[in-house]
Design a protein around this motif. Structure first.
Motif, short mmCIF file in Angstrom:
data_model
loop_
_atom_site.label_atom_id
_atom_site.label_comp_id
_atom_site.label_asym_id
_atom_site.label_seq_id
_atom_site.Cartn_x
_atom_site.Cartn_y
_atom_site.Cartn_z
N GLU A 47 0.87 -1.18 0.00
CA GLU A 47 0.00 0.00 0.00
C GLU A 47 0.90 1.22 0.00
OE1 GLU A 47 -2.72 1.81 3.39
OE2 GLU A 47 -3.56 -0.05 2.57
N PHE A 48 0.59 2.24 -0.80
CA PHE A 48 1.40 3.44 -0.86
C PHE A 48 0.55 4.64 -1.21
CE2 PHE A 48 1.76 1.08 -4.81
CZ PHE A 48 1.41 2.01 -5.77
N LEU A 49 1.08 5.83 -0.91
CA LEU A 49 0.41 7.09 -1.20
C LEU A 49 0.98 7.72 -2.45
CD1 LEU A 49 0.46 8.67 2.36
CD2 LEU A 49 -1.50 7.64 1.22
N VAL A 50 0.12 8.33 -3.26
CA VAL A 50 0.54 9.07 -4.44
C VAL A 50 -0.14 10.43 -4.40
CG1 VAL A 50 0.56 9.17 -6.96
CG2 VAL A 50 0.77 6.96 -5.81
N CYS A 51 0.62 11.49 -4.60
CA CYS A 51 0.07 12.82 -4.73
C CYS A 51 0.19 13.22 -6.19
CB CYS A 51 0.81 13.82 -3.84
SG CYS A 51 0.24 15.51 -4.11
N PHE A 52 -0.91 13.65 -6.80
CA PHE A 52 -0.90 13.96 -8.22
C PHE A 52 -0.61 15.43 -8.51
CE2 PHE A 52 -3.29 10.03 -7.95
CZ PHE A 52 -2.65 9.29 -8.94
N HIS A 53 -0.27 16.19 -7.49
CA HIS A 53 0.11 17.59 -7.67
C HIS A 53 1.60 17.75 -7.44
CE1 HIS A 53 -3.91 19.28 -8.11
NE2 HIS A 53 -4.29 18.35 -7.26
N ASP A 54 2.18 18.84 -7.92
CA ASP A 54 3.62 19.05 -7.77
C ASP A 54 3.90 19.91 -6.53
OD1 ASP A 54 2.55 21.31 -8.89
OD2 ASP A 54 4.22 21.70 -10.21
N CYS A 55 3.67 19.31 -5.38
CA CYS A 55 3.93 20.03 -4.13
C CYS A 55 4.53 19.07 -3.10
CB CYS A 55 2.65 20.66 -3.59
SG CYS A 55 1.29 19.49 -3.38
N ILE A 56 5.21 19.64 -2.15
CA ILE A 56 5.81 18.86 -1.09
C ILE A 56 4.71 18.42 -0.13
CG2 ILE A 56 7.48 18.90 0.82
CD1 ILE A 56 8.69 19.07 -2.04
N GLN A 57 4.64 17.15 0.19
CA GLN A 57 3.57 16.60 1.01
C GLN A 57 3.96 16.43 2.48
OE1 GLN A 57 0.37 16.01 -0.15
NE2 GLN A 57 1.29 17.24 -1.75
N THR A 58 5.22 16.14 2.72
CA THR A 58 5.65 15.80 4.07
C THR A 58 6.91 16.55 4.44
OG1 THR A 58 7.02 13.95 3.34
CG2 THR A 58 4.71 13.47 3.83
N SER A 59 7.18 16.61 5.73
CA SER A 59 8.39 17.24 6.24
C SER A 59 9.03 16.26 7.21
CB SER A 59 8.04 18.55 6.94
OG SER A 59 9.17 19.13 7.50
N ASN A 60 10.30 15.91 6.97
CA ASN A 60 10.95 14.95 7.86
C ASN A 60 11.92 15.61 8.84
OD1 ASN A 60 13.21 15.52 6.32
ND2 ASN A 60 13.20 13.57 5.24
N LYS A 61 12.03 16.94 8.79
CA LYS A 61 12.88 17.66 9.74
C LYS A 61 12.47 19.13 9.78
CE LYS A 61 16.56 18.28 6.34
NZ LYS A 61 17.92 17.93 6.00
N GLU A 62 12.89 19.82 10.81
CA GLU A 62 12.62 21.26 10.94
C GLU A 62 13.24 22.00 9.75
OE1 GLU A 62 11.00 22.89 13.55
OE2 GLU A 62 10.48 20.95 14.41
N HIS A 63 12.57 23.06 9.29
CA HIS A 63 13.07 23.83 8.16
C HIS A 63 12.51 25.24 8.23
CE1 HIS A 63 9.18 23.66 6.11
NE2 HIS A 63 9.10 22.42 6.58
N ALA A 64 13.08 26.13 7.41
CA ALA A 64 12.63 27.53 7.39
C ALA A 64 11.85 27.85 6.11
CB ALA A 64 13.83 28.46 7.50
N TYR A 65 11.46 26.84 5.36
CA TYR A 65 10.75 27.05 4.11
C TYR A 65 9.25 27.15 4.34
CZ TYR A 65 15.20 25.30 2.36
OH TYR A 65 16.52 25.11 2.13
#
Length: 191
Positions: A47-65
């Motif tokens: 089972e897996f997830l697919v996003c059909f848009h060109d955007c970031i879906q997840t964050s695996n660490k702190e960031h300033a973006y």
């Protein structure tokens, strides 16, 4: 994928109500998965997830973006990836019947282009080519800052570089950067 059969959970009914490029991506990914699973047992139950848009879906660490903030490891197949995400980039079809149709037609289409293009490679020149829409870059945490510094990052940076070095860039975009308005001009098939 269960017992070599792909199943689709589409709670938003994108395959029927999404924009045309999203419907094409759903259709073509389903076709690709059916080809990959046609040999029984080739892909185990998964089972897996697919996003059909060109955007970031997840964050695996702190960031300033400007992007997802909740930190979790949640790999998602999508078109794009970045340095703070577990997104897994996979190719998704952008074409439609007018631009070549489907994955299965791609090789023949490219062979046809190759036969028609009689230009010698030594006569060609290096040039970056891009078509798309402008939007605030995720590089900036705040969209107001992104609007003020639009020529510094993202697609609008490409537009600035194309204006500065027209011999190096073949670019057309839609949208605006500061007081400059852009109108997208699509490439003709022969280009």
């Amino acid at each position: 994928i269960h017992d070599s059969m792909p199943y689709l959970f589409d709670p938003y009914d994108l395959r029927l109500t999404g924009k045309s490029f999203v419907r094409n991506r759903v259709r073509e990914l389903a076709w690709l998965l059916q080809r990959l699973t046609s040999a029984r047992g080739r892909i185990p139950n998964v089972e897996f997830l697919v996003c059909f848009h060109d955007c970031i879906q997840t964050s695996n660490k702190e960031h300033a973006y400007r992007g997802p903030r909740h930190v979790e490891s949640s790999p998602t197949f999508t078109i794009v990836g970045c340095n703070f995400s577990d997104n897994i980039p996979i190719p998704m079809w952008e074409g439609d019947v007018e631009r070549g149709g489907r994955y299965i037609q791609w090789d023949a289409l490219m062979r046809g282009y190759g036969k028609r293009n009689q230009m010698d490679w030594s006569d060609m020149h290096s040039q970056a080519v891009f078509r798309g829409g402008l939007r605030p870059s995720m590089y900036f945490e705040d969209t107001a800052v992104a609007a003020k510094q639009c020529e510094d990052a993202g697609r609008s940076r490409l537009a600035f570089l194309a204006d500065t070095f027209p011999d190096r860039f073949n670019l057309s975009v839609s949208g605006s950067c500061r007081d400059r308005q852009y109108k997208l001009e699509r490439l003709a098939e022969e280009d």
